[in-house]
Write an enzyme that holds these catalytic residues in place. Structure first.
Site, PDB file in Angstrom:
ATOM      1  CG  ASP A 187      -7.533   4.838 -29.501  1.00 18.69           C
ATOM      2  OD1 ASP A 187      -6.530   4.465 -28.863  1.00 18.69           O
ATOM      3  OD2 ASP A 187      -7.567   5.871 -30.178  1.00 18.69           O
ATOM      4  NE  ARG A 206      -7.429  -7.837 -20.419  1.00 17.86           N
ATOM      5  CZ  ARG A 206      -7.652  -6.759 -21.149  1.00 17.86           C
ATOM      6  NH1 ARG A 206      -6.816  -5.735 -21.095  1.00 17.86           N
ATOM      7  NH2 ARG A 206      -8.694  -6.673 -21.944  1.00 17.86           N
ATOM      8  N   PRO A 259       0.810  -1.219   0.000  1.00 24.91           N
ATOM      9  CG  PRO A 259      -0.785  -1.555   1.668  1.00 24.91           C
ATOM     10  CD  PRO A 259       0.551  -2.053   1.193  1.00 24.91           C
ATOM     11  CD  GLU A 262       1.901  -7.655  11.171  1.00 21.14           C
ATOM     12  OE1 GLU A 262       0.855  -7.924  10.538  1.00 21.14           O
ATOM     13  OE2 GLU A 262       2.433  -8.456  11.949  1.00 21.14           O
TER      14      GLU A 262
HETATM   15  C1  9WO Z   1      -0.435  -5.628   8.305  1.00 19.23           C
HETATM   16  C2  9WO Z   1      -0.667  -5.087   9.546  1.00 19.23           C
HETATM   17  C3  9WO Z   1      -1.116  -5.662  10.716  1.00 19.23           C
HETATM   18  C4  9WO Z   1      -1.242  -4.844  11.845  1.00 19.23           C
HETATM   19  C5  9WO Z   1      -0.926  -3.509  11.773  1.00 19.23           C
HETATM   20  C6  9WO Z   1      -0.491  -2.946  10.576  1.00 19.23           C
HETATM   21  C7  9WO Z   1      -0.367  -3.764   9.475  1.00 19.23           C
HETATM   22  N1  9WO Z   1       0.034  -3.487   8.247  1.00 19.23           N
HETATM   23  C8  9WO Z   1       0.027  -4.589   7.556  1.00 19.23           C
HETATM   24  C9  9WO Z   1       0.426  -4.631   6.189  1.00 19.23           C
HETATM   25  O1  9WO Z   1       0.469  -3.605   5.525  1.00 19.23           O
HETATM   26  N2  9WO Z   1       0.782  -5.838   5.703  1.00 19.23           N
HETATM   27  C10 9WO Z   1       1.198  -5.954   4.339  1.00 19.23           C
HETATM   28  C11 9WO Z   1       0.450  -7.103   3.731  1.00 19.23           C
HETATM   29  C12 9WO Z   1       2.671  -6.206   4.217  1.00 19.23           C
HETATM   30  C13 9WO Z   1       3.029  -6.281   2.755  1.00 19.23           C
HETATM   31  C14 9WO Z   1       2.154  -7.262   1.987  1.00 19.23           C
HETATM   32  N3  9WO Z   1       0.795  -7.031   2.343  1.00 19.23           N
HETATM   33  C15 9WO Z   1      -0.021  -6.285   1.559  1.00 19.23           C
HETATM   34  C16 9WO Z   1       0.154  -5.858   0.254  1.00 19.23           C
HETATM   35  N4  9WO Z   1      -1.184  -5.815   1.967  1.00 19.23           N
HETATM   36  N5  9WO Z   1      -1.739  -5.078   1.008  1.00 19.23           N
HETATM   37  C17 9WO Z   1      -0.953  -5.100  -0.050  1.00 19.23           C
HETATM   38  C18 9WO Z   1      -1.268  -4.389  -1.245  1.00 19.23           C
HETATM   39  C19 9WO Z   1      -0.457  -4.479  -2.352  1.00 19.23           C
HETATM   40  C20 9WO Z   1      -0.779  -3.760  -3.495  1.00 19.23           C
HETATM   41  N6  9WO Z   1      -1.878  -2.977  -3.518  1.00 19.23           N
HETATM   42  C21 9WO Z   1      -2.682  -2.891  -2.458  1.00 19.23           C
HETATM   43  C22 9WO Z   1      -2.399  -3.593  -1.294  1.00 19.23           C
END
Ligand code: 9WO
Length: 254
Positions: free
Chosen positions: A168, A153, A88, A115
């Site tokens: 397009d 794709r 994120p 995490e």
């Molecule tokens: C887990 C967590 C637990 C308790 C407090 C804070 C916390 N943060 C996270 C967290 O961000 N975990 C991630 C899980 C670690 C990297 C991989 N993970 C992930 C990737 N979650 N969401 C994505 C992601 C990737 C691409 N686009 C949107 C979301």
């Protein structure tokens, strides 16, 4: 297209990628997938891949040793491929990024768990950190799957027509799509727009274009700045009042 993924859940990736358009691309050799599980490089008898965060706090962090070994193995198999970490905190992924990776011919994705991963992996091995949007998953695998689908794709020959993904009328103009209808022509009292039943192909193309322009103006006016617009498009947008909307970002739902 060659894609490498570092993941603690290779079976999850494999299972999801055997279906539909991507599954066929794999069968035909248009997509070559290489999975590397950091656990295979763990040194201890419990095959540990995570550890407690320095500084304290809840949860666990992916430890750098096994993950870096998995990524280095993928780098050897896919020389020159950019290394991408899905999180994120990344820059937002878009169609232009999908096209650039397809054109490079290879990409390495890191799907994190827990995490997150040790920051030194991001500093030393990651070329780009990429996000699908402002939400949190349990791991990067589902983001990696979405990216693999969007890149595959675009590979010539994966969709029926070798050019259809780039035309397009198939999403490369930067506009939202027009509405679609199929049989029956009347469904629960709601009829298909008459122009689509008219057989007038020029009128149909004009209606679809205007629907796409209107939907983009209403929902995503930010996209109009980068969209490929014709003089006729701009005449239409002015007639429905684009300027106020695009500037304020406000919706003008009737
Ligand atoms: C887990 C967590 C637990 C308790 C407090 C804070 C916390 N943060 C996270 C967290 O961000 N975990 C991630 C899980 C670690 C990297 C991989 N993970 C992930 C990737 N979650 N969401 C994505 C992601 C990737 C691409 N686009 C949107 C979301």
């Amino acid at each position: 297209m060659k894609v490498g993924v570092a993941t603690l859940f290779p079976e999850l990736m494999d299972g999801a990628l055997e279906h539909g358009v991507v599954g066929r691309a794999k069968t035909k050799g248009q997509l070559e997938l290489t999975l590397a599980n950091p656990r295979d490089w763990a040194a201890d008898k419990h095959r540990t891949v995570d550890d407690r965060p320095f500084g304290g706090g809840p949860g666990m962090v992916m430890t750098p040793g096994p993950l870096s070994a998995a990524v280095e193995s993928l780098k050897t198999q896919l020389p020159g491929a950019p290394v991408v970490y899905l999180s994120p905190q990344g820059a937002v992924f878009d169609q232009a990024k999908a096209q650039s990776w397809q054109q490079l011919g290879s990409v390495i994705l890191i799907a994190g768990r827990y995490e997150g991963i040790d920051e030194r992996i991001i500093d030393q091995l990651v070329d780009e950190e990429v996000s699908l949007g402002d939400f949190v998953l349990s791991g990067g695998e589902f983001a990696a799957l979405a990216i693999i689908d969007s890149v595959t794709r675009l590979v010539p020959g994966v969709l029926g027509d070798p050019n259809s993904a780039l035309e397009d009328s198939f999403g490369d103009d930067g506009l939202l799509d027009c509405p679609h209808y199929t049989r029956p022509d009347s469904y629960q009292g709601h009829d298909v727009p008459a122009v689509l039943m008219s057989g007038d192909h020029k009128a149909i193309a004009r209606w679809r274009r205007q629907q796409a322009l209107q939907k983009t103006r209403d929902r995503r006016p930010d996209l109009l700045e980068k969209a490929k617009l014709t003089a006729e498009d701009n005449v239409f947008l002015t007639s429905i009042g684009v300027c106020e909307t695009a500037k304020s970002g406000a919706s003008t739902k009737e």
